[in-house]
Scaffold this motif. Structure first.
Motif, PDB file in Angstrom:
ATOM      1  N   HIS A  14       0.832  -1.204   0.000  1.00  0.00           N
ATOM      2  CA  HIS A  14       0.000   0.000   0.000  1.00  0.00           C
ATOM      3  C   HIS A  14       0.871   1.262   0.000  1.00  0.00           C
ATOM      4  O   HIS A  14       0.622   2.202  -0.763  1.00  0.00           O
ATOM      5  CB  HIS A  14      -0.944  -0.011   1.204  1.00  0.00           C
ATOM      6  N   ASN A  18       1.292   4.205  -2.956  1.00  0.00           N
ATOM      7  CA  ASN A  18       1.055   5.626  -2.682  1.00  0.00           C
ATOM      8  C   ASN A  18       2.225   6.494  -3.118  1.00  0.00           C
ATOM      9  O   ASN A  18       2.051   7.667  -3.425  1.00  0.00           O
ATOM     10  CB  ASN A  18       0.782   5.846  -1.194  1.00  0.00           C
ATOM     11  N   ASN A  36      -0.821   6.839 -11.091  1.00  0.00           N
ATOM     12  CA  ASN A  36      -0.235   6.531  -9.775  1.00  0.00           C
ATOM     13  C   ASN A  36      -0.065   5.027  -9.602  1.00  0.00           C
ATOM     14  O   ASN A  36      -0.392   4.241 -10.487  1.00  0.00           O
ATOM     15  CB  ASN A  36      -1.065   7.151  -8.641  1.00  0.00           C
TER      16      ASN A  36
END
Length: 88
Positions: A14, A18, A36
């Motif tokens: 995760h 990010n 992204n």
């Protein structure tokens, strides 16, 4: 892998997603895409005088190459993390 390592691995994935943010552009500079690590396209810039036909040719390939680039970066970081976990 024990439960704590799995949770740590999940958090790492995760966090990596990010942190990844890339901009990709076709060779002619007609379209630019910002993507992204969650493979979300955040921004698309298109030159004003581009035809629909040209856009239909460029956009799918650019999106595909952008996704591949981000995916390879995520894969590489996950492999490093897995090796580090194995060495512990």
């Amino acid at each position: 892998m024990d439960k704590i390592k799995i949770q740590e691995f999940h958090r790492m994935i995760h966090d990596v997603k990010n942190e990844i943010y890339e901009t990709h552009q076709d060779p002619d500079g007609i379209v630019s895409i910002e993507i992204n690590g969650h493979l979300e396209i955040k921004k698309v810039k298109i030159l004003l005088k581009v035809t629909d036909q040209k856009l239909e040719q460029i956009l799918p390939a650019l999106i595909n190459s952008s996704i591949q680039s981000v995916s390879m970066k995520i894969k590489g970081l996950i492999e490093v993390f897995q090796r580090n976990l194995s060495n512990q």
